[in-house]
Design an enzyme around this catalytic site. Structure first.
Site, PDB file in Angstrom:
ATOM      1  CG  ASP A 328      14.504  55.447   4.456  1.00 18.20           C
ATOM      2  OD1 ASP A 328      14.767  54.382   5.084  1.00 18.20           O
ATOM      3  OD2 ASP A 328      15.507  55.812   3.753  1.00 18.20           O
ATOM      4  CG  ASP A 521      17.380  57.355   0.565  1.00 16.35           C
ATOM      5  OD1 ASP A 521      16.920  56.238   0.613  1.00 16.35           O
ATOM      6  OD2 ASP A 521      18.461  57.321   0.734  1.00 16.35           O
ATOM      7  CG  ASP A 525      13.868  53.360   0.636  1.00 15.92           C
ATOM      8  OD1 ASP A 525      14.245  53.522  -0.534  1.00 15.92           O
ATOM      9  OD2 ASP A 525      14.068  54.223   1.443  1.00 15.92           O
TER      10      ASP A 525
HETATM   11  P1  ADP Z   1      18.070  53.608   6.680  1.00 18.20           P
HETATM   12  O1  ADP Z   1      16.751  53.113   6.790  1.00 18.20           O
HETATM   13  O2  ADP Z   1      18.459  54.585   7.672  1.00 18.20           O
HETATM   14  O3  ADP Z   1      18.014  54.465   5.221  1.00 18.20           O
HETATM   15  P2  ADP Z   1      19.416  51.356   5.516  1.00 18.20           P
HETATM   16  O4  ADP Z   1      18.464  50.332   5.487  1.00 18.20           O
HETATM   17  O5  ADP Z   1      19.877  52.098   4.103  1.00 18.20           O
HETATM   18  O6  ADP Z   1      19.083  52.600   6.485  1.00 18.20           O
HETATM   19  O7  ADP Z   1      20.437  50.998   6.249  1.00 18.20           O
HETATM   20  C1  ADP Z   1      20.698  50.462   7.489  1.00 18.20           C
HETATM   21  C2  ADP Z   1      21.748  50.465   8.072  1.00 18.20           C
HETATM   22  O8  ADP Z   1      22.597  49.517   7.488  1.00 18.20           O
HETATM   23  C3  ADP Z   1      22.414  51.565   8.354  1.00 18.20           C
HETATM   24  O9  ADP Z   1      22.449  52.475   9.434  1.00 18.20           O
HETATM   25  C4  ADP Z   1      24.196  51.052   8.430  1.00 18.20           C
HETATM   26  O10 ADP Z   1      24.356  50.746   9.619  1.00 18.20           O
HETATM   27  C5  ADP Z   1      23.944  49.785   7.468  1.00 18.20           C
HETATM   28  N1  ADP Z   1      24.486  49.809   6.309  1.00 18.20           N
HETATM   29  C6  ADP Z   1      23.719  49.792   4.988  1.00 18.20           C
HETATM   30  N2  ADP Z   1      24.487  49.919   3.764  1.00 18.20           N
HETATM   31  C7  ADP Z   1      25.921  50.272   4.250  1.00 18.20           C
HETATM   32  C8  ADP Z   1      26.923  50.385   3.889  1.00 18.20           C
HETATM   33  N3  ADP Z   1      27.029  50.671   2.455  1.00 18.20           N
HETATM   34  N4  ADP Z   1      28.109  50.696   4.736  1.00 18.20           N
HETATM   35  C9  ADP Z   1      28.145  50.694   6.027  1.00 18.20           C
HETATM   36  N5  ADP Z   1      26.742  50.255   6.565  1.00 18.20           N
HETATM   37  C10 ADP Z   1      25.881  50.084   5.905  1.00 18.20           C
HETATM   38 MG    MG Z   2      17.740  54.611   3.235  1.00 18.84          MG
END
Ligand code: ADP
Ligand code: MG
Length: 628
Positions: A328, A521, A525
């Protein structure tokens, strides 16, 4: 040594002295027999008792039974042949006991080693009550209480430093020997030792939910997840001992019958019974039965000394065969601590935009949320926020002061059908809308962890075929990060559910015996962590869900520990294989030599104890992995 072990040691000494004395004493007949029997009882009474108990409980065939039959048989043969050679049976018992003593000492030692490493359980928490410092049970401290940690004390509960600064020793948790500095406002996890200043900590979790408790729970449960090798050994021992006993019986009866019936010669019962008894001694499976679980145990201990918690020996086995590592991005390869690079807005001021976004994010545990709150800098009044909805992989929708605010990526805006502006800065873009109208965006940038690059190259060096990054972030950012790190394959703009599908695809494509690890983390996920062949979570910064869903937890969030964990597991599995082949090989050759009459009972017991001692010493090697 504990008392029980000491008693056995005294018995070993007493028996040895008696045997040497009797060997040279000019006595024979009944008196000699009686004295030798006394020595035998001194050294072997507990084994005889245990085997008798086994017979009564219907579990006849175990090591005690093998030893009892072999030694009693040797005695009876000596009486029958009138040789006066009683030493053999006693010697077998004596060496068997020496072996057992060594083994229980070794197991005790490595257990203690591991519990030393895990000596992180705090006994108390200090609280200021009516101006006085009092020690209270950490279980009774409520969330939001202020606890005080003095130099030399363990941090009992997770929290945030409200006053003071100090260096922390985190080595018991992370295997990291460099001290970590904390000051006002920093998060602090339990299990660290405060080395310098007095800290006032506001607790953010209950004791039972704090890092220490979680870790201890993990370690305590680890031994119940058995590896395939251990299960194999347990099954093996179940049929092996009876098999050996019946074979010995056949060896004692068939050749003499053959002598009588086919050769018309003397049956030579005593020769064949002796060989059968030797056979019993040789075949005792203790080396395997003890050294395999001990190797795994030592492997788990060695890994935890490096700050890698493996939840069971079955996962060590899987880890050793990892060929694909899927990462991730946020919080795993990057720090997950974003800096605000710019605020681009329409009509509203910077401050206001950040204030709305930070408030809307007040309940999220996503790294983006923490960063926005930090950038806003002022206290967040949670009472102003209602109707919070977090949409995984998109962002947040909430009401701040009754006004609807949405903060998230382009997907979120598309979902709400709010047209948004493209931004040309490279970074993660958090778009913000207020009352359904686009208000602007905040550009935030994350830093790559300092060990991420090494982590990837180490993995490749250790034979991992493909490194893959999955992220919900924009393609531009994802490609940049992957390029800098040397990641082979990137998939970006994924929703949490897409990540599961991707991992399933990857699992379907590879060979059965090549394993796929997912490293995350736990924020958005956790399902992927449990779907992968082996889930590896960041422990210090990850969510509780991650630590629960994962099979391996990296205590200091350092991705370079993955390659290390793989090496540790390979070393451990290597030792297990060495011990298995060695023990079975030696046993098997001795069995053949015993059956044809070349190896006598003395060889047999030396082979048995010798193999056991070597196998145990080899097993203990798995504990020391510093220099792999
Ligand atoms: P990663 O794979 O980088 O861990 P996530 O699946 O956690 O990413 O989140 C993907 C995207 O969704 C982030 O890059 C962001 O643009 C958006 N996102 C997710 N959660 C939030 C949040 N709490 N506030 C703002 N944007 C969010
Ligand atoms: Mg993440």
């Amino acid at each position: 040594m504990n008392n029980k072990q000491k008693k056995v040691l005294y018995r070993i000494i007493a028996c040895s002295v008696m045997m040497i004395g009797l060997h040279f004493a000019p006595i024979d007949g009944i008196l000699q027999l009686a004295l030798y029997l006394t020595a035998y009882i001194i050294i072997g009474h507990d084994i005889l008792l245990k085997s008798w108990k086994g017979i009564r409980n219907g579990q006849v065939f175990d090591e005690n039974f093998l030893m009892a039959v072999a030694t009693i048989g040797a005695f009876i043969l000596a009486i029958y042949d009138q040789t006066g050679d009683y030493e053999e049976g006693i010697a077998v018992m004596l060496f068997y006991q020496i072996g057992e003593l060594f083994q229980s000492y070794a197991v005790g030692r490595s257990r203690r080693n591991i519990s030393d490493l895990m000596d992180i359980r705090p006994d108390y928490a200090n609280m200021e009550i009516d101006g006085k410092l009092e020690q209270v049970d950490p279980d009774e401290v409520e969330i939001g209480s202020i606890i005080i940690v003095q130099p030399g004390e363990k941090v009992p509960i997770d929290g945030i430093v409200r006053e003071g600064r100090a260096s922390l020793n985190t080595s018991a948790l992370t295997g990291e020997s460099l001290p970590r500095e904390v000051e006002e406002g920093d998060e602090i996890i339990s299990g660290c030792i405060n080395m310098t200043g007095v800290l006032k900590i506001e607790t953010t979790k209950e004791f039972g939910e704090s890092t220490v408790s979680k870790i201890l729970e993990l370690v305590e449960n680890a031994s119940s997840n058995k590896s395939k090798s251990e299960e194999f050994i347990a099954r093996f021992a179940r049929w092996y001992t009876p098999f050996v006993c019946y074979s010995a019986l056949v060896l004692a009866i068939l050749p003499p019958l053959f002598n009588i019936l086919a050769l018309n010669s003397a049956p030579e019962f005593d020769v064949w019974i002796y060989r059968a008894l030797t056979f019993l001694v040789i075949s005792c499976p203790c080396a395997l039965v003890i050294s395999i679980p001990l190797s795994f145990f030592a492997g788990l201990g060695g890994a935890s000394a490096e700050g890698v918690l493996v939840k069971g020996s079955n996962f060590l086995e899987t880890l050793a065969n990892v060929k694909y590592v899927v990462f991730d991005k946020t919080g795993t390869l990057t720090e997950g601590s974003f800096e605000v690079d710019g605020v681009h807005h329409n009509e509203i001021e910077d401050k206001k935009l950040l204030e709305y976004a930070a408030h809307a994010e007040c309940a999220s545990s996503h790294p983006i949320s923490h960063s926005l709150q930090r950038a806003y800098g002022k206290n967040i009044d949670r009472n102003r926020v209602t109707d919070i909805r977090e949409i995984g992989g998109h962002g947040i929708i909430a009401k701040v002061d009754g006004i609807e605010v949405a903060a998230g990526n382009k997907k979120l805006m598309d979902k709400l059908e709010i047209p948004c502006e493209e931004c040309h800065s490279i970074g993660t873009i958090v778009h913000v809308s207020i009352e359904g109208k686009y208000a602007g965006h905040i550009v935030i940038a994350d830093k790559i962890k300092k060990n991420s690059k090494i982590a990837i190259s180490d993995l490749k060096k250790s034979g991992v075929k493909d490194t893959i990054m999955l992220t919900g972030d924009a393609k531009k950012v994802a490609d940049k990060v992957a390029g800098e790190l040397g990641i082979d394959t990137v998939y970006s703009e994924l929703l949490p559910a897409d990540k599961v599908t991707k991992v399933e695809e990857l699992i379907a494509k590879k060979n059965e015996d090549e394993k796929l690890a997912f490293v995350g983390d736990g924020i958005n996920d956790a399902p992927v962590l449990s779907r992968a062949d082996i889930g590896i979570a960041m422990g210090a910064m990850g969510s509780d869900a991650a630590i629960e869903a994962a099979d391996v937890v990296l205590m200091d969030d350092d991705p370079a520990k993955i390659a290390k964990a793989i090496r540790i597991s390979r070393k451990c599995i290597g030792i297990v294989k060495q011990n298995t082949y060695f023990a079975i090989g030696v046993k098997f050759s001795c069995l053949v030599l015993g059956a044809v009459g070349i190896a006598n009972m003395w060889y047999a017991i030396f082979a048995d104890v010798g193999v056991m001692v070597l196998a145990v010493l080899n097993a203990i090697r798995a504990l020391y992995v510093k220099n792999v």
